[in-house]
Enzyme design. Structure first.
Site, PDB file in Angstrom:
ATOM      1  N   CYS A  85       0.830  -1.208   0.000  1.00 58.49           N
ATOM      2  CA  CYS A  85       0.000   0.000   0.000  1.00 58.49           C
ATOM      3  C   CYS A  85       0.870   1.266   0.000  1.00 58.49           C
ATOM      4  CB  CYS A  85      -0.972  -0.059   1.175  1.00 58.49           C
ATOM      5  SG  CYS A  85      -2.348   1.075   1.001  1.00 58.49           S
ATOM      6  N   HIS A 201      -3.338  -5.789   1.181  1.00 52.40           N
ATOM      7  CA  HIS A 201      -2.727  -6.011   2.491  1.00 52.40           C
ATOM      8  C   HIS A 201      -2.854  -7.479   2.903  1.00 52.40           C
ATOM      9  CE1 HIS A 201      -2.427  -1.745   3.895  1.00 52.40           C
ATOM     10  NE2 HIS A 201      -3.393  -1.561   3.024  1.00 52.40           N
ATOM     11  N   GLU A 203      -1.385  -8.788   5.326  1.00 51.85           N
ATOM     12  CA  GLU A 203      -1.327  -8.840   6.804  1.00 51.85           C
ATOM     13  C   GLU A 203      -2.701  -8.653   7.438  1.00 51.85           C
ATOM     14  OE1 GLU A 203      -0.520  -6.256   5.026  1.00 51.85           O
ATOM     15  OE2 GLU A 203      -0.876  -4.374   6.072  1.00 51.85           O
TER      16      GLU A 203
END
Lengths: 227, 80
Positions: A85, A201, A203
């Site tokens: 990002c 993302h 994560e």
């Protein structure tokens, strides 16, 4: 395996990334942007967020931070550097991956789950994954990947597209493109494939009670590839 | 000297903000607008009395930070 996540003023996914990396076996250190030297690392991550308040252009200020010279040297010597990002925006601004990220085509901040298709597994990030289509989360205002026609030709000739936006069946049509990116590009490698920048993302997808586990597959595979 | 620089998106780069401004102007009754392109304006006061040198310094800033030459052009519009 050791990793380092860089925190810039305005980063806000550094902690999530730290937790994800530790969960899957990395020994992660968080490194402040003003430090000059990276700790010994097998992987360096530039996390998401809004470094320097997105002033001037997203990632432009962070790309000139003190630590970035070490990150650039690390990448140029073959070290694995991943930008997620805002981290992807910092990578393009520092010249580690080609192109640029523009304001989303429809001028809206997009925050949702998307499907992405892995195009190329001949790299340390995606090698040995046993599927191609992943559900990741995106949250960005400037994720509209753009590059010149000459750059696009070079990127495609060198198989540098990492992931494309697609639907759950892997169709990469314009209607599954959330932000106007050239050719539905959601992530890109440098020529050598040791630097990966992507808007989604992983994560945020490491726990079933959050929104999914496709990120877990990605990180588990990544650490096994690095070992 | 004060150096003024304008940074604009290159022609081939989509400028969604310019487009929306164009539509809004149109809705307000400003007819006959062909296109709107939005850019950035910088006024930089440099410690340099030679206009040519001052221009060079700001051009260097534009190349290295203020503009991203993949998508933007810059122009020094005033030195005073």
């Amino acid at each position: 395996m050791k990793s380092a996540v860089i925190t810039f003023p305005g980063s806000n996914c550094d902690r999530d990334m730290h937790i994800a990396l530790n969960k899957f076996g990395f020994k992660n250190k968080i490194v402040w942007h003003n430090d000059n030297e990276l700790p010994k690392s097998d992987l360096v991550v530039l996390p998401g967020g809004f470094s320097y308040g997105d002033y001037l252009r997203c990632g432009s200020m962070a790309s000139k931070s003190a630590i970035m010279q070490s990150v650039i040297n690390f990448a140029k010597s073959g070290g694995l550097v991943m930008g997620i990002c805002n981290g992807f925006q910092i990578l393009v601004e520092s010249g580690l991956v080609p192109g640029v990220l523009l304001r989303n085509k429809y001028l809206e901040f997009i925050c949702k789950n998307v499907f992405v298709k892995i195009d190329n597994k001949d790299n340390p990030y995606f090698k040995n994954l046993d599927k191609e289509i992943f559900e990741f989360h995106i949250a960005h205002n400037e994720g509209n990947y753009f590059c010149t026609n000459d750059q696009l030709k070079e990127i495609e000739d060198n198989n540098q597209v990492a992931i494309y936006y697609c639907n759950k069946n892997g169709k990469t049509e314009e209607k599954f493109n959330p932000n106007g990116s050239v050719k539905n590009i959601a992530g890109i490698f440098n020529k050598e494939k040791n630097v990966l920048g992507m808007m989604p993302h992983p994560e945020r997808m490491i726990d079933q009670s959050l929104s999914g586990e496709d990120g877990s597959l990605f990180f588990k595979n990544l650490i096994n590839n690095i070992k | 000297m004060k150096v003024s620089a304008v940074i604009t998106l290159k022609k081939e780069v989509l400028d969604p903000q310019g487009k929306v401004i164009h539509q809004t102007l149109d809705g307000m009754g400003f007819k006959g607008v062909n296109e709107v392109r939005q850019g950035k304006y910088f006024e930089i006061d440099v410690n340099e009395n030679d206009p040519k040198k001052a221009q060079k310094i700001v051009e260097d800033m534009c190349n290295k930070l203020l503009a991203n030459l993949v998508i933007e052009n810059y122009k020094i519009i005033e030195i005073q």
